[in-house]
Structure formats: C-alpha cells, structure tokens
Design a protein around this motif. Sequence first.
Motif, mmCIF file in Angstrom:
data_model
loop_
_atom_site.group_PDB
_atom_site.id
_atom_site.type_symbol
_atom_site.label_atom_id
_atom_site.label_comp_id
_atom_site.label_asym_id
_atom_site.label_seq_id
_atom_site.Cartn_x
_atom_site.Cartn_y
_atom_site.Cartn_z
ATOM 1 N N TRP A 11 3.095 1.420 -3.434
ATOM 2 C CA TRP A 11 2.273 1.714 -4.616
ATOM 3 C C TRP A 11 1.460 2.991 -4.454
ATOM 4 C CZ3 TRP A 11 -0.015 -3.899 -5.416
ATOM 5 C CH2 TRP A 11 1.017 -4.721 -5.896
ATOM 6 N N ARG A 12 1.605 3.633 -3.265
ATOM 7 C CA ARG A 12 0.856 4.851 -2.957
ATOM 8 C C ARG A 12 -0.645 4.642 -3.232
ATOM 9 N NH1 ARG A 12 5.860 6.377 -4.686
ATOM 10 N NH2 ARG A 12 6.940 7.961 -3.453
ATOM 11 N N ALA A 13 -1.116 3.514 -2.767
ATOM 12 C CA ALA A 13 -2.520 3.162 -2.986
ATOM 13 C C ALA A 13 -3.434 4.090 -2.184
ATOM 14 C CB ALA A 13 -2.762 1.711 -2.592
ATOM 15 N N GLU A 14 -4.584 4.362 -2.736
ATOM 16 C CA GLU A 14 -5.550 5.266 -2.114
ATOM 17 C C GLU A 14 -6.681 4.467 -1.477
ATOM 18 O OE1 GLU A 14 -7.908 9.298 -3.440
ATOM 19 O OE2 GLU A 14 -7.891 7.626 -4.848
ATOM 20 N N SER B 43 -4.588 1.025 -6.217
ATOM 21 C CA SER B 43 -3.418 1.712 -6.755
ATOM 22 C C SER B 43 -3.613 1.959 -8.246
ATOM 23 C CB SER B 43 -2.150 0.874 -6.531
ATOM 24 O OG SER B 43 -1.033 1.464 -7.150
ATOM 25 N N GLY B 44 -3.866 3.202 -8.621
ATOM 26 C CA GLY B 44 -4.028 3.541 -10.030
ATOM 27 C C GLY B 44 -5.297 2.946 -10.625
ATOM 28 N N GLY C 115 -4.329 -1.081 -11.214
ATOM 29 C CA GLY C 115 -3.711 -1.852 -10.144
ATOM 30 C C GLY C 115 -4.721 -2.701 -9.397
ATOM 31 N N ILE D 164 0.836 -1.201 0.000
ATOM 32 C CA ILE D 164 0.000 0.000 0.000
ATOM 33 C C ILE D 164 0.872 1.252 0.000
ATOM 34 C CG2 ILE D 164 -1.604 1.364 1.403
ATOM 35 C CD1 ILE D 164 -2.871 -1.280 2.311
ATOM 36 N N TYR E 17 -8.014 -0.561 -0.536
ATOM 37 C CA TYR E 17 -7.150 0.399 -1.206
ATOM 38 C C TYR E 17 -7.027 0.016 -2.678
ATOM 39 C CZ TYR E 17 -5.552 1.938 3.432
ATOM 40 O OH TYR E 17 -5.484 2.431 4.715
#
Length: 278
Positions: free
Chosen positions: A41-44, A80-81, A84, A38, A78
Amino acid sequence: MEFVPEKGKRPPPVDCTSLILPALSIGNVGQLAVDLLISTWRAERVGYLDDPNVLPCVGNDPYSPVPSGDLALPLEAYVSGSNGPMLIQQRSPIVKGMMIEFAKNLAEFAASSGKKDVVILSGLDFGRWQRIDTSGGSQTYYLSSVNSDGYDDRCEKFGWKRLPEYNPDQKSWNYLRASAEGTSCVEEGFPGEDDLEEEDYYPSLPFSALFSFFKAKGLNVTCLLCYCSEGDNIPDSFHLAEASCKLFGIRPTGEGDGWLIPYSWQTVYGPPPDVSIF
C-alpha cells in the motif's frame, strides 16, 4: 502509551478510523502480513508509539531499497492515503508478564485517537489444530466482537470460520474480560506458563488480550487467524494480508499479482547454503 509524530510528516487524517496490527505469535505471521501491507500500500510512517511494556530494539528501514539511515523502532504507525487504515507494526516482544497492561494502553490509544474498527492478525499453533482439512489450502479463522459468541455474518460470507475453541465463559476468557472492563474481582490471576491447561492456550495468546481490551472500549474488533508452524511463514502472511484486503475492500496495488514484497524479506532467512557442503 505516547504517540510521537514523525518530524516533517502530516499527522494521521481525522477520518482514519480503522486500525490493523499484529499480535505476536508463532511464526511472526501477523508481523509479516503487516510488513506486506505496508509495502504494497506504500504506506507512509507517521509516527511512533512509546510504551514501557515493549522491549527496545532498533534497525534499519525495512522498506527502502537503499538504506537511508531512517531507524525502525519497536512500535511504528503507518498510514496509506487519506482514507486508508492506520497500520501499527510491532518489531519486538512484550515484557514478560505485561501483556495485559500493554493491551490496556494500546486500546486506550486507539479509542482516544478516534479508531472505530480494529483488525488483529495472528498465527496459531498448527499442532493444536483439532479438525485438520487442508483440501482447500490455508483456512482463515476469525473472532469478532459483533456477537458475544464471536460470530460475524460478514466474515462467514468470505468463507472464514469462527474460531471453534472460543468460549467466552471459560475462566481465562472471563478473567481477560473482567480485567478489560475494570470489574475484575478474581482472587487468582491469569495462570502462569507452567500452570496453563489445554483450555487456557487460546486466551493466553496476545491476540486474546488485545481483542478483550479493544472490545471493552466499544470498538469493532476482528481477529484474523491462521494455523501455521515455525519455518518459512511467508505464504501464511500472504494469506492473512489477502484476508485483510477483503475485509477493507482494498485491492493490492503492486505490480504483477498486486503485491510488493518488502526489501527486508530478501534476508529473512539469510544467504543460501554454500553448495560445496553438498
């Protein structure tokens, strides 16, 4: 199980058909690996999962350098992109005796939300490792739904080994399969903690129930496993996170070696000891 979307955030994209999640076990390796993915990958965060079989807990945002007051809850989703996989982080254990019900609910959520591929990350007790070979470092073991015996050519190409103790005909694995398929006619339920035999250890772990119920929903399931002991399991979490990246063909995107360490890890083991005691 109910999915509660994050306010003000876009819903998960419809083409997000892959899912990564931990199965709680020794060393919390799966959870640490998901934390690492997380963060890297800078997952939101896109929402929460509400299930009565998960014990409640609350904490501060584990990924921000400055706590913003966003609360972390037991089950979070979460993304990612746009392409992702979705990542589910589980921060508290399952109510005792409710693992099968939890696995059923989670598999239903995954199937109803269009997921096709599921990766489960978990640690195994190093004390039960029968064939120890540490010459090549940590070894990745896997269990796949591609074949009935758990074998997967793709995983073998990565140099991983099928979990040798997996026996789909063993009574506890049979019980999980029958329960997941809704054909259970077994008079005796799953053995209790005090009645577990040696062959019941692996099917008694959370990853086994999740694997069985996801597989029964027709999803492609891969369990990535590593043997470890309680203690500093951060190296083991890197090992499973790297294996996940290989499986999805995604490279870490952080600085340096590519990994971005979660801020919450700075206090995982508390402050260093007072040097005056030495």
